[in-house]
Design a protein around this motif. Structure first.
Motif, PDB file in Angstrom:
ATOM      1  N   TRP A  54       0.839  -1.199   0.000  1.00  0.00           N
ATOM      2  CA  TRP A  54       0.000   0.000   0.000  1.00  0.00           C
ATOM      3  C   TRP A  54       0.874   1.249   0.000  1.00  0.00           C
ATOM      4  CZ3 TRP A  54      -5.106   0.117  -0.763  1.00  0.00           C
ATOM      5  CH2 TRP A  54      -5.796  -1.082  -0.636  1.00  0.00           C
ATOM      6  N   VAL A  55       0.450   2.240  -0.751  1.00  0.00           N
ATOM      7  CA  VAL A  55       1.127   3.531  -0.794  1.00  0.00           C
ATOM      8  C   VAL A  55       0.168   4.555  -0.219  1.00  0.00           C
ATOM      9  CG1 VAL A  55       2.070   5.331  -2.308  1.00  0.00           C
ATOM     10  CG2 VAL A  55       2.524   2.916  -2.809  1.00  0.00           C
ATOM     11  N   LYS A  56       0.628   5.248   0.812  1.00  0.00           N
ATOM     12  CA  LYS A  56      -0.206   6.298   1.400  1.00  0.00           C
ATOM     13  C   LYS A  56      -0.171   7.524   0.502  1.00  0.00           C
ATOM     14  CE  LYS A  56       0.109   5.037   6.251  1.00  0.00           C
ATOM     15  NZ  LYS A  56      -1.294   4.793   6.515  1.00  0.00           N
ATOM     16  N   GLN A  57      -1.331   8.157   0.375  1.00  0.00           N
ATOM     17  CA  GLN A  57      -1.436   9.365  -0.438  1.00  0.00           C
ATOM     18  C   GLN A  57      -2.147  10.428   0.381  1.00  0.00           C
ATOM     19  OE1 GLN A  57      -1.877   8.391  -4.913  1.00  0.00           O
ATOM     20  NE2 GLN A  57      -3.571   7.368  -3.910  1.00  0.00           N
ATOM     21  N   SER A  58      -1.719  11.658   0.234  1.00  0.00           N
ATOM     22  CA  SER A  58      -2.406  12.738   0.931  1.00  0.00           C
ATOM     23  C   SER A  58      -3.551  13.227   0.047  1.00  0.00           C
ATOM     24  CB  SER A  58      -1.445  13.879   1.258  1.00  0.00           C
ATOM     25  OG  SER A  58      -0.866  14.377   0.075  1.00  0.00           O
ATOM     26  N   GLU A  59      -4.669  13.470   0.643  1.00  0.00           N
ATOM     27  CA  GLU A  59      -5.869  13.985  -0.023  1.00  0.00           C
ATOM     28  C   GLU A  59      -6.464  13.010  -1.041  1.00  0.00           C
ATOM     29  OE1 GLU A  59      -5.547  18.030  -1.387  1.00  0.00           O
ATOM     30  OE2 GLU A  59      -4.085  18.491   0.175  1.00  0.00           O
ATOM     31  N   LYS A  60      -6.001  11.779  -1.064  1.00  0.00           N
ATOM     32  CA  LYS A  60      -6.541  10.720  -1.915  1.00  0.00           C
ATOM     33  C   LYS A  60      -6.548   9.437  -1.101  1.00  0.00           C
ATOM     34  CE  LYS A  60      -4.617  12.151  -6.398  1.00  0.00           C
ATOM     35  NZ  LYS A  60      -3.733  11.702  -7.479  1.00  0.00           N
ATOM     36  N   PRO A  61      -7.387   8.495  -1.483  1.00  0.00           N
ATOM     37  CA  PRO A  61      -7.306   7.196  -0.794  1.00  0.00           C
ATOM     38  C   PRO A  61      -5.959   6.530  -1.065  1.00  0.00           C
ATOM     39  CG  PRO A  61      -9.318   7.365  -2.124  1.00  0.00           C
ATOM     40  CD  PRO A  61      -8.471   8.551  -2.449  1.00  0.00           C
ATOM     41  N   ASP A  62      -5.500   5.731  -0.100  1.00  0.00           N
ATOM     42  CA  ASP A  62      -4.271   4.972  -0.308  1.00  0.00           C
ATOM     43  C   ASP A  62      -4.469   4.057  -1.511  1.00  0.00           C
ATOM     44  OD1 ASP A  62      -3.402   6.232   1.935  1.00  0.00           O
ATOM     45  OD2 ASP A  62      -3.600   4.488   3.253  1.00  0.00           O
ATOM     46  N   LYS A  63      -3.356   3.736  -2.189  1.00  0.00           N
ATOM     47  CA  LYS A  63      -3.500   2.849  -3.345  1.00  0.00           C
ATOM     48  C   LYS A  63      -2.607   1.632  -3.186  1.00  0.00           C
ATOM     49  CE  LYS A  63      -0.437   5.244  -6.605  1.00  0.00           C
ATOM     50  NZ  LYS A  63      -0.381   5.840  -7.938  1.00  0.00           N
ATOM     51  N   LYS A  64      -3.103   0.545  -3.766  1.00  0.00           N
ATOM     52  CA  LYS A  64      -2.408  -0.730  -3.710  1.00  0.00           C
ATOM     53  C   LYS A  64      -1.588  -0.885  -4.987  1.00  0.00           C
ATOM     54  CE  LYS A  64      -3.564  -5.453  -2.402  1.00  0.00           C
ATOM     55  NZ  LYS A  64      -4.686  -6.389  -2.150  1.00  0.00           N
ATOM     56  N   ILE A  65      -0.293  -1.106  -4.831  1.00  0.00           N
ATOM     57  CA  ILE A  65       0.619  -1.269  -5.964  1.00  0.00           C
ATOM     58  C   ILE A  65       0.973  -2.749  -6.085  1.00  0.00           C
ATOM     59  CG2 ILE A  65       2.881  -0.659  -6.926  1.00  0.00           C
ATOM     60  CD1 ILE A  65       0.952   1.706  -6.787  1.00  0.00           C
ATOM     61  N   TYR A  66       0.762  -3.271  -7.285  1.00  0.00           N
ATOM     62  CA  TYR A  66       1.041  -4.685  -7.561  1.00  0.00           C
ATOM     63  C   TYR A  66       2.378  -4.823  -8.281  1.00  0.00           C
ATOM     64  CZ  TYR A  66      -3.870  -5.508  -6.515  1.00  0.00           C
ATOM     65  OH  TYR A  66      -5.087  -5.578  -5.889  1.00  0.00           O
ATOM     66  N   SER A  67       3.078  -5.920  -7.967  1.00  0.00           N
ATOM     67  CA  SER A  67       4.325  -6.286  -8.651  1.00  0.00           C
ATOM     68  C   SER A  67       4.239  -7.762  -9.004  1.00  0.00           C
ATOM     69  CB  SER A  67       5.534  -6.074  -7.739  1.00  0.00           C
ATOM     70  OG  SER A  67       5.655  -4.718  -7.378  1.00  0.00           O
ATOM     71  N   ILE A  68       4.816  -8.119 -10.122  1.00  0.00           N
ATOM     72  CA  ILE A  68       4.812  -9.518 -10.539  1.00  0.00           C
ATOM     73  C   ILE A  68       5.891 -10.271  -9.769  1.00  0.00           C
ATOM     74  CG2 ILE A  68       6.383  -9.177 -12.486  1.00  0.00           C
ATOM     75  CD1 ILE A  68       4.547 -11.165 -14.065  1.00  0.00           C
ATOM     76  N   THR A  69       5.629 -11.517  -9.444  1.00  0.00           N
ATOM     77  CA  THR A  69       6.594 -12.369  -8.745  1.00  0.00           C
ATOM     78  C   THR A  69       7.338 -13.232  -9.772  1.00  0.00           C
ATOM     79  OG1 THR A  69       5.000 -14.163  -8.492  1.00  0.00           O
ATOM     80  CG2 THR A  69       5.086 -12.516  -6.709  1.00  0.00           C
ATOM     81  N   GLU A  70       8.342 -13.955  -9.311  1.00  0.00           N
ATOM     82  CA  GLU A  70       9.049 -14.894 -10.197  1.00  0.00           C
ATOM     83  C   GLU A  70       8.076 -15.949 -10.715  1.00  0.00           C
ATOM     84  OE1 GLU A  70      12.109 -14.841 -11.544  1.00  0.00           O
ATOM     85  OE2 GLU A  70      12.256 -12.862 -10.620  1.00  0.00           O
TER      86      GLU A  70
END
Length: 186
Positions: free
Chosen positions: A54-70
């Motif tokens: 999760w990435v915290k954001q000011s004045e916006k909802p936090d957003k979930k960042i996805y990354s691909i695994t091996e």
């Protein structure tokens, strides 16, 4: 896994992103809605093909960042060796064209004009995307080469669609101009 799942993995293999980011990137090539994308991302995370934070954001909802695994990369590579199925065509214009004998010429022209405008917008989008790929990156061996040829495919398809619309509109308008009013029998 369905084709959209592999497409999401492909975009996340290039760079991590939120569900919204991936949706915007895939839209020019594959029509998908939020309601399709987010459950697939959650399922792929559960299957350990993706991780997230999760990435915290000011004045916006936090957003979930996805990354691909091996494991996700392996799955994507396996998919690249699977046989390619025939394309599926589902285009409402084809069905409406089949039924155009049931409408008046002005409505038929409007239907085709609407699709022509769509192709014009698609061409503008693809040409803007093309501007972001430097000439020196448009050759085999560069990651951007594959973006380049995919964008060109989109341009060819949209151009062909636009050409077809122009052809149909030409016939409809020519026939309309040649219509002779029918006089009532006396």
């Amino acid at each position: 896994m369905n084709t959209l799942s592999y497409g999401l993995l492909a975009f996340l293999a290039r760079e991590p992103g939120s569900g919204y980011d991936v949706m915007l990137k895939i839209q020019p090539f594959w029509q998908a809605k939020h309601s399709q994308i987010y459950p697939l991302l959650a399922q792929m995370e559960e299957n350990e093909l993706l991780t997230s934070h999760w990435v915290k954001q000011s004045e916006k909802p936090d957003k979930k960042i996805y990354s691909i695994t091996e494991s996700g990369i392996r799955k994507l590579k396996e998919w690249m060796y699977m046989p390619l199925p025939d394309p599926i065509t589902r285009d409402e214009l084809s069905m409406k064209t089949f039924c155009m004998w049931m409408t008046d010429r002005d409505n038929a022209i409007e239907i085709v004009e609407t699709r022509k405008a769509y192709f014009t917008r698609r061409l503008e989008t693809f040409h803007k995307m093309l501007q972001n790929i430097p000439e020196e990156k448009r050759s085999f061996g560069n990651r951007e080469f594959y973006d380049y040829i995919l964008i060109q495919k989109g341009i060819f398809n949209a151009t062909a669609g636009q050409d077809w619309c122009n052809w149909v509109l030409g016939m409809l308008r020519e026939q309309k101009a040649n219509d002779v009013p029918v006089l009532p029998v006396q």
